[in-house]
Design a protein around this motif. Structure first.
Motif, PDB file in Angstrom:
ATOM      1  N   VAL A   1       1.413  13.800  45.797  1.00 59.04           N
ATOM      2  CA  VAL A   1       2.754  14.136  45.278  1.00 59.04           C
ATOM      3  C   VAL A   1       3.573  12.878  45.017  1.00 59.04           C
ATOM      4  CG1 VAL A   1       2.932  16.457  46.251  1.00 59.04           C
ATOM      5  CG2 VAL A   1       3.625  14.497  47.652  1.00 59.04           C
ATOM      6  N   ASP A   2       3.382  11.852  45.830  1.00 60.38           N
ATOM      7  CA  ASP A   2       4.135  10.606  45.606  1.00 60.38           C
ATOM      8  C   ASP A   2       3.617   9.869  44.370  1.00 60.38           C
ATOM      9  OD1 ASP A   2       5.848  10.959  47.789  1.00 60.38           O
ATOM     10  OD2 ASP A   2       4.387  10.094  49.179  1.00 60.38           O
ATOM     11  N   LYS A   3       2.301   9.911  44.175  1.00 51.74           N
ATOM     12  CA  LYS A   3       1.748   9.313  42.943  1.00 51.74           C
ATOM     13  C   LYS A   3       2.304  10.031  41.722  1.00 51.74           C
ATOM     14  CE  LYS A   3      -2.670   7.831  44.933  1.00 51.74           C
ATOM     15  NZ  LYS A   3      -3.862   8.428  45.538  1.00 51.74           N
ATOM     16  N   ILE A   4       2.302  11.369  41.782  1.00 54.27           N
ATOM     17  CA  ILE A   4       2.805  12.158  40.647  1.00 54.27           C
ATOM     18  C   ILE A   4       4.288  11.839  40.395  1.00 54.27           C
ATOM     19  CG2 ILE A   4       3.352  14.518  39.903  1.00 54.27           C
ATOM     20  CD1 ILE A   4       0.734  15.366  41.406  1.00 54.27           C
ATOM     21  N   ALA A   5       5.058  11.755  41.469  1.00 53.34           N
ATOM     22  CA  ALA A   5       6.490  11.463  41.320  1.00 53.34           C
ATOM     23  C   ALA A   5       6.697  10.090  40.693  1.00 53.34           C
ATOM     24  CB  ALA A   5       7.192  11.542  42.680  1.00 53.34           C
ATOM     25  N   LEU A   6       5.891   9.124  41.124  1.00 56.06           N
ATOM     26  CA  LEU A   6       6.014   7.777  40.550  1.00 56.06           C
ATOM     27  C   LEU A   6       5.699   7.796  39.064  1.00 56.06           C
ATOM     28  CD1 LEU A   6       6.340   4.678  40.853  1.00 56.06           C
ATOM     29  CD2 LEU A   6       3.919   4.569  41.479  1.00 56.06           C
ATOM     30  N   ILE A   7       4.587   8.427  38.694  1.00 57.25           N
ATOM     31  CA  ILE A   7       4.204   8.473  37.278  1.00 57.25           C
ATOM     32  C   ILE A   7       5.255   9.232  36.467  1.00 57.25           C
ATOM     33  CG2 ILE A   7       2.462   9.342  35.655  1.00 57.25           C
ATOM     34  CD1 ILE A   7       0.403   8.856  37.991  1.00 57.25           C
ATOM     35  N   ASP A   8       5.776  10.301  37.013  1.00 57.21           N
ATOM     36  CA  ASP A   8       6.794  11.066  36.280  1.00 57.21           C
ATOM     37  C   ASP A   8       8.051  10.235  36.045  1.00 57.21           C
ATOM     38  OD1 ASP A   8       5.131  13.211  36.027  1.00 57.21           O
ATOM     39  OD2 ASP A   8       6.080  14.438  37.576  1.00 57.21           O
ATOM     40  N   GLN A   9       8.430   9.444  37.036  1.00 58.94           N
ATOM     41  CA  GLN A   9       9.595   8.561  36.845  1.00 58.94           C
ATOM     42  C   GLN A   9       9.269   7.483  35.803  1.00 58.94           C
ATOM     43  OE1 GLN A   9      12.876   8.343  38.455  1.00 58.94           O
ATOM     44  NE2 GLN A   9      12.287  10.494  38.582  1.00 58.94           N
ATOM     45  N   LEU A  10       8.075   6.902  35.900  1.00 58.10           N
ATOM     46  CA  LEU A  10       7.677   5.879  34.924  1.00 58.10           C
ATOM     47  C   LEU A  10       7.658   6.463  33.509  1.00 58.10           C
ATOM     48  CD1 LEU A  10       4.818   4.203  37.004  1.00 58.10           C
ATOM     49  CD2 LEU A  10       6.994   3.136  36.371  1.00 58.10           C
TER      50      LEU A  10
ATOM     51  N   VAL B   1      -3.843  14.169  40.355  1.00 59.95           N
ATOM     52  CA  VAL B   1      -2.742  13.398  39.762  1.00 59.95           C
ATOM     53  C   VAL B   1      -2.580  13.782  38.287  1.00 59.95           C
ATOM     54  CG1 VAL B   1      -1.974  11.077  39.101  1.00 59.95           C
ATOM     55  CG2 VAL B   1      -2.923  11.481  41.389  1.00 59.95           C
ATOM     56  N   PHE B   2      -3.685  13.752  37.546  1.00 59.59           N
ATOM     57  CA  PHE B   2      -3.593  14.074  36.108  1.00 59.59           C
ATOM     58  C   PHE B   2      -3.135  15.515  35.888  1.00 59.59           C
ATOM     59  CE2 PHE B   2      -4.793  10.839  33.029  1.00 59.59           C
ATOM     60  CZ  PHE B   2      -5.189   9.799  33.858  1.00 59.59           C
ATOM     61  N   LYS B   3      -3.540  16.393  36.800  1.00 53.81           N
ATOM     62  CA  LYS B   3      -3.147  17.803  36.673  1.00 53.81           C
ATOM     63  C   LYS B   3      -1.660  17.981  36.987  1.00 53.81           C
ATOM     64  CE  LYS B   3      -4.794  22.326  38.312  1.00 53.81           C
ATOM     65  NZ  LYS B   3      -5.694  22.981  39.269  1.00 53.81           N
ATOM     66  N   GLY B   4      -1.141  17.163  37.914  1.00 56.16           N
ATOM     67  CA  GLY B   4       0.206  17.388  38.422  1.00 56.16           C
ATOM     68  C   GLY B   4       1.329  16.723  37.649  1.00 56.16           C
ATOM     69  N   ILE B   5       1.004  15.691  36.871  1.00 56.40           N
ATOM     70  CA  ILE B   5       2.089  14.960  36.210  1.00 56.40           C
ATOM     71  C   ILE B   5       2.709  15.773  35.079  1.00 56.40           C
ATOM     72  CG2 ILE B   5       1.238  12.657  36.778  1.00 56.40           C
ATOM     73  CD1 ILE B   5      -0.043  12.495  34.000  1.00 56.40           C
ATOM     74  N   THR B   6       3.974  15.496  34.816  1.00 59.95           N
ATOM     75  CA  THR B   6       4.681  16.094  33.688  1.00 59.95           C
ATOM     76  C   THR B   6       4.579  15.136  32.516  1.00 59.95           C
ATOM     77  OG1 THR B   6       6.214  17.175  35.208  1.00 59.95           O
ATOM     78  CG2 THR B   6       6.898  16.993  32.892  1.00 59.95           C
ATOM     79  N   ARG B   7       3.769  15.510  31.531  1.00 59.26           N
ATOM     80  CA  ARG B   7       3.523  14.590  30.419  1.00 59.26           C
ATOM     81  C   ARG B   7       4.715  14.557  29.466  1.00 59.26           C
ATOM     82  NH1 ARG B   7      -2.744  14.194  29.401  1.00 59.26           N
ATOM     83  NH2 ARG B   7      -3.430  14.764  31.495  1.00 59.26           N
TER      84      ARG B   7
END
Lengths: 308, 308
Positions: free
Chosen positions: B30-39, B67-73
Motif C-alpha cells: 500500500v505504501d508503494k502504491i501510495a508513493l507511485i500515485d503521488q508521483l 503494485v501494478f494492480k493497485g496503482i491509479t493510472r
C-alpha cells in the motif's frame, strides 16, 4: 563542454578554516596542525589554514596563532588566513600568514548578520587593512560572500558584484573570490558572471568558492572552468556547511573535485590517494560522517573482486 | 555550456524500482502504491513502477503484480516494469505494464554476476521476449548496464556499447538506456559516447541513467543534455545505491535534478514542491536519511528570516 584540458586547475584547500569553523566538536590544536601538515604534503599550492576572528564569534578557530606557529611550512605552499578586521590582520601578520583573505557580503543583510556592519563600513575597514599591510610581502584577497544569492535577500544583482570587484581593486586588493556562501549558484549564472568578472580580473587572481548545499557544486566548477576560471576553493570531505540548512552539504569536496579532474584529464598536481586517506580519518576526528562521496565509493580504478 | 534551453528534459522517475530494490526495510504494498500515485500527480510522463524479477533475487519488489494492480493510472503516464526474462515479461503483460525495460550489462563479468548468464544468452532471451510481446501495444526498452564502467572489469570499450545498441535495434527494441550502474561515468566520457549513440538512436528513444556514487551525477546530466540527450532516469531522494559502495549515493536525485533544471531554465513540467514533500516523507518510510540535498536545504526561493 570544456575543450581546453591543458591548464592546471588550482585547488585551495579550505577545510582547516571553512571546514572546521562550523564543527561543534573542538578539534585539538595538535590535530589541526597534523591535518594541515598532511595537506601540505598532498600537493596543494594554497591552504586556508585558519582565521583570526573573535574567539567569541568562532570558538572552533580560537587557536589560530598556535596553529600558524605549529605547522611545518612547505616551500611553494601559500598559507592563507581569513581575517574580519584590522585586529585580525595584526594577529595574522604576527603569525606570519602569507596571505590575508578579507570577506564582505554582496548582500547588505548578510553582511550585517555575518560581519555586524554595513558593506560601506566593511570597505572602510579594508582600506585600513590595506594601509597596514602595505610594504610587507603579505598578499591580500577579497572574498565576496553571497555572490550568487543570499539566504535572506534572495537574488543578488550581478552589477553589484562587479561594483564590489572594482571597489576591492581600487583599494589595492589583488585577489578576488566569488563565494557561493550558501550554495545558491547554478551553472548558467556562474558562466555568465565569471565571464564578466574575467574582463576585470586575471584568471590567476580569481577564485571560485562553491558549496554543495543543493548538489550543484561540481556542476558550477565545470561551468566556471569552461568560462575561464582556474582556481577553486574546496574542503576535504566536503566539510563546512550552512547554519540555515542543517544536514545539507558544505563546501565542495576536495577529493571529489580532484577525482573529477583526474577522470576528465585536467591536471591538479594533487595526490588523490593521500587525500582519500586523510578524508577517511575525518569521521574519527569529528565524530560524524562527512558528505564527500569518493571516500565512501573509492576511485573507479579501485576494482572489486569478481563474484565467484 | 548548454546553449539550447528550449527543449523539455524528460525525467523518468525510478524510485519505485531502482530506488526501493536495495532497501533492507520492507515497504508495504500500500505504501508503494501510495508513493507511485503521488508521483503520478507530480507531472512525470514516465515512472518505472516495479520489476518482475525472481522474488528470491529481489525480495523487496516481490509484490510487483499487486503494485501494478493497485496503482491509479494517470492519463499520459507510461508505467514501466523492469524484467529479466520471458517469465518476467509474461507477468508484466498480465499486470498491464505499458513498457518493459530489459537489461543486460556491457560487461560480461557484470552480466554473469547480475543476470547469471552470458551476454549472448541475455540477447537470445531478449529475442524471445520481443517475439512474445510482438503484436501488443507494449513498448520495449533495452538498458545497457555498466555502459560507462564496470566495478569488476573497469573501463568498457565504447565500441562494445555501440555494438549492443545495434544488437538491441536489430532485435526490434526501440528504446535504449545507457546506464552508469555504479556511478563511474565522467562528463567528458558522457559527451563523447552520447554523441556517438545519437548517430544511431533518436533523442526521443534514448535515456541516460546516472548514479551519484562519486558525486558526478548532475555533471553527467548536463554533459549528456549538451550532447543532445533529453531523457533521464532519476530517483526521489536519490534512493538506490550500489552494494559495492555502502554509504555512497544512489541514483541521481529527482528533486535535485528538477531544481537544477528550474534554476537554469530547462523545462521539466514537474511539480517541485510536491516532490519535496514526498522526498521529506522518505526517511519515515524507510527508516534512514536519504542522499538528496534539496529536501534538506530547501529551494533558493525559500528565504530565511533576517536575523534580528
Amino acid at each position: 563542454m570544456i575543450t581546453d584540458f591543458s591548464e592546471t586547475l588550482i585547488v585551495q584547500e579550505v577545510s582547516p578554516r571553512d571546514g572546521l569553523q562550523i564543527e561543534p566538536t573542538w578539534v585539538e590544536t595538535v590535530d589541526k596542525i597534523a591535518l594541515i601538515d598532511q595537506l601540505s604534503l598532498a600537493g596543494f599550492s594554497r591552504i586556508e589554514a585558519g582565521s583570526f576572528v573573535s574567539p567569541k564569534a568562532i570558538p572552533a578557530l580560537r587557536d589560530g596563532e598556535w596553529v600558524f606557529k605549529g605547522i611545518t611550512r612547505q616551500p611553494g605552499v601559500i598559507y592563507v588566513a581569513l581575517i574580519p578586521n584590522l585586529k585580525g590582520a595584526q594577529r595574522a601578520l604576527e603569525s606570519s600568514a602569507d596571505e590575508l583573505n578579507l570577506v564582505m557580503s554582496a548582500s547588505q543583510t548578510h553582511n550585517l548578520a555575518n560581519m555586524r556592519m554595513r558593506c560601506e563600513d566593511s570597505l572602510a575597514a579594508f582600506g585600513e587593512i590595506v594601509h597596514y599591510v602595505g610594504g610587507t610581502q603579505v598578499r591580500l584577497n577579497g572574498s565576496i560572500a553571497t555572490t550568487f544569492g543570499c539566504p535572506f535577500e534572495g537574488k543578488i544583482d550581478e552589477d553589484r558584484v562587479l561594483q564590489i570587484v572594482e571597489a576591492y581593486q581600487e583599494l589595492g586588493i589583488q585577489g578576488i573570490t566569488l563565494a557561493d556562501t550558501t550554495g545558491m549558484a547554478n551553472p548558467r549564472q556562474v558562466d555568465r558572471l565569471v565571464r564578466r568578472v574575467l574582463q576585470r580580473v586575471s584568471p590567476a587572481d580569481l577564485t571560485l568558492h562553491f558549496h554543495n548545499t543543493r548538489g550543484l557544486g561540481l556542476c558550477n566548477v565545470l561551468a566556471a572552468y569552461e568560462a575561464g576560471a582556474r582556481r577553486f576553493d574546496a574542503a576535504l570531505g566536503g566539510l563546512g556547511g550552512c547554519p540555515f540548512a542543517p544536514g545539507a552539504s558544505g563546501n565542495i569536496c576536495t577529493e571529489d573535485l580532484v577525482n573529477l579532474c583526474d577522470e576528465i584529464g585536467i591536471h591538479t598536481g594533487i595526490d588523490l590517494p593521500l587525500l582519500l586517506k586523510l578524508s577517511r580519518g575525518l569521521p574519527a576526528l569529528l565524530g560524524h560522517e562527512v558528505p564527500g562521496q569518493l571516500a565512501k565509493a573509492g576511485r573507479n580504478c579501485d576494482l572489486h573482486p569478481t563474484p565467484s
